[in-house]
Design a protein around this motif. Structure first.
Motif, PDB file in Angstrom:
ATOM      1  N   UNK A   1       3.836  -8.734 -19.003  1.00  0.00           N
ATOM      2  CA  UNK A   1       3.610  -9.441 -17.742  1.00  0.00           C
ATOM      3  C   UNK A   1       2.753  -8.667 -16.743  1.00  0.00           C
ATOM      4  N   UNK A   2       2.738  -7.355 -16.805  1.00  0.00           N
ATOM      5  CA  UNK A   2       1.914  -6.610 -15.854  1.00  0.00           C
ATOM      6  C   UNK A   2       0.525  -6.411 -16.447  1.00  0.00           C
ATOM      7  N   UNK A   3      -0.458  -6.482 -15.612  1.00  0.00           N
ATOM      8  CA  UNK A   3      -1.838  -6.388 -16.061  1.00  0.00           C
ATOM      9  C   UNK A   3      -2.378  -5.005 -15.715  1.00  0.00           C
ATOM     10  N   UNK A   4      -2.293  -4.096 -16.647  1.00  0.00           N
ATOM     11  CA  UNK A   4      -2.752  -2.734 -16.401  1.00  0.00           C
ATOM     12  C   UNK A   4      -4.265  -2.636 -16.361  1.00  0.00           C
ATOM     13  N   UNK A   5      -4.959  -3.585 -16.964  1.00  0.00           N
ATOM     14  CA  UNK A   5      -6.411  -3.503 -16.965  1.00  0.00           C
ATOM     15  C   UNK A   5      -6.978  -3.762 -15.574  1.00  0.00           C
ATOM     16  N   UNK A   6      -6.239  -4.455 -14.703  1.00  0.00           N
ATOM     17  CA  UNK A   6      -6.715  -4.680 -13.342  1.00  0.00           C
ATOM     18  C   UNK A   6      -6.603  -3.418 -12.493  1.00  0.00           C
ATOM     19  N   UNK A   7      -5.717  -2.546 -12.852  1.00  0.00           N
ATOM     20  CA  UNK A   7      -5.539  -1.317 -12.087  1.00  0.00           C
ATOM     21  C   UNK A   7      -6.785  -0.443 -12.175  1.00  0.00           C
ATOM     22  N   UNK A   8      -7.449  -0.450 -13.316  1.00  0.00           N
ATOM     23  CA  UNK A   8      -8.649   0.357 -13.471  1.00  0.00           C
ATOM     24  C   UNK A   8      -9.840  -0.223 -12.730  1.00  0.00           C
ATOM     25  N   UNK A   9      -9.832  -1.521 -12.445  1.00  0.00           N
ATOM     26  CA  UNK A   9     -10.948  -2.143 -11.751  1.00  0.00           C
ATOM     27  C   UNK A   9     -10.886  -1.935 -10.243  1.00  0.00           C
ATOM     28  N   UNK A  10      -9.702  -1.713  -9.704  1.00  0.00           N
ATOM     29  CA  UNK A  10      -9.558  -1.536  -8.267  1.00  0.00           C
ATOM     30  C   UNK A  10      -9.918  -0.107  -7.888  1.00  0.00           C
ATOM     31  N   UNK A  11     -10.679   0.012  -6.809  1.00  0.00           N
ATOM     32  CA  UNK A  11     -11.017   1.346  -6.330  1.00  0.00           C
ATOM     33  C   UNK A  11      -9.849   1.890  -5.521  1.00  0.00           C
ATOM     34  N   UNK A  12      -9.542   3.149  -5.683  1.00  0.00           N
ATOM     35  CA  UNK A  12      -8.474   3.719  -4.859  1.00  0.00           C
ATOM     36  C   UNK A  12      -8.911   3.784  -3.396  1.00  0.00           C
ATOM     37  N   UNK A  13      -7.960   3.597  -2.525  1.00  0.00           N
ATOM     38  CA  UNK A  13      -8.305   3.619  -1.101  1.00  0.00           C
ATOM     39  C   UNK A  13      -8.677   5.038  -0.684  1.00  0.00           C
ATOM     40  N   UNK A  14      -9.656   5.127   0.178  1.00  0.00           N
ATOM     41  CA  UNK A  14     -10.117   6.431   0.647  1.00  0.00           C
ATOM     42  C   UNK A  14      -9.520   6.754   2.009  1.00  0.00           C
ATOM     43  N   UNK A  15      -8.457   6.073   2.338  1.00  0.00           N
ATOM     44  CA  UNK A  15      -7.777   6.303   3.602  1.00  0.00           C
ATOM     45  C   UNK A  15      -6.981   7.598   3.502  1.00  0.00           C
ATOM     46  N   UNK A  16      -7.239   8.516   4.408  1.00  0.00           N
ATOM     47  CA  UNK A  16      -6.484   9.765   4.390  1.00  0.00           C
ATOM     48  C   UNK A  16      -5.246   9.604   5.264  1.00  0.00           C
ATOM     49  N   UNK A  17      -4.190  10.192   4.822  1.00  0.00           N
ATOM     50  CA  UNK A  17      -2.937  10.100   5.554  1.00  0.00           C
ATOM     51  C   UNK A  17      -2.936  11.084   6.710  1.00  0.00           C
ATOM     52  N   UNK A  18      -2.304  10.693   7.772  1.00  0.00           N
ATOM     53  CA  UNK A  18      -2.167  11.563   8.930  1.00  0.00           C
ATOM     54  C   UNK A  18      -0.867  12.340   8.788  1.00  0.00           C
ATOM     55  N   UNK A  19      -0.962  13.651   8.688  1.00  0.00           N
ATOM     56  CA  UNK A  19       0.204  14.513   8.544  1.00  0.00           C
ATOM     57  C   UNK A  19       0.336  15.335   9.829  1.00  0.00           C
ATOM     58  N   UNK A  20       1.210  14.950  10.734  1.00  0.00           N
ATOM     59  CA  UNK A  20       1.302  15.660  12.013  1.00  0.00           C
ATOM     60  C   UNK A  20       1.882  17.065  11.879  1.00  0.00           C
ATOM     61  N   UNK A  21       2.588  17.382  10.829  1.00  0.00           N
ATOM     62  CA  UNK A  21       3.235  18.692  10.719  1.00  0.00           C
ATOM     63  C   UNK A  21       2.386  19.714   9.982  1.00  0.00           C
ATOM     64  N   UNK A  22       1.192  19.352   9.575  1.00  0.00           N
ATOM     65  CA  UNK A  22       0.383  20.346   8.861  1.00  0.00           C
ATOM     66  C   UNK A  22      -0.665  20.956   9.755  1.00  0.00           C
TER      67      UNK A  22
END
Length: 55
Positions: free
Chosen positions: A34-55
Motif C-alpha cells: 500500500x505504501x508507494x516508496x517510489x514516490x519518496x525518491x521523486x520528492x526533493x528533500x526540504x532545504x528548510x533549516x531548523x532553528x536551534x535556539x540552544x546551539x
C-alpha cells in the motif's frame, strides 16, 4: 500393509512440495504494497533549516 509401500506416498509428497513451491512465490510476488516508496525518491528533500535556539 499398504503403508509400507513408499512409491505412491513419495510421489504425492514430491508433487505437493512442487505445487507449494510454485504457488507460494506467485502469491507473495503478486502482493501489492500500500505504501508507494517510489514516490519518496521523486520528492526533493526540504532545504528548510531548523532553528536551534540552544546551539
Amino acid at each position: 500393509m499398504p503403508q509400507l509401500l513408499p512409491t505412491p506416498w513419495f510421489t504425492i509428497f514430491i508433487y505437493a512440495w512442487m505445487v507449494l513451491l510454485a504457488v507460494i512465490p506467485l502469491k507473495i510476488l503478486s502482493y501489492v504494497y500500500p505504501n508507494h516508496n517510489y514516490l519518496r525518491g521523486l520528492q526533493k528533500p526540504s532545504e528548510h533549516s531548523w532553528f536551534w535556539p540552544w546551539s
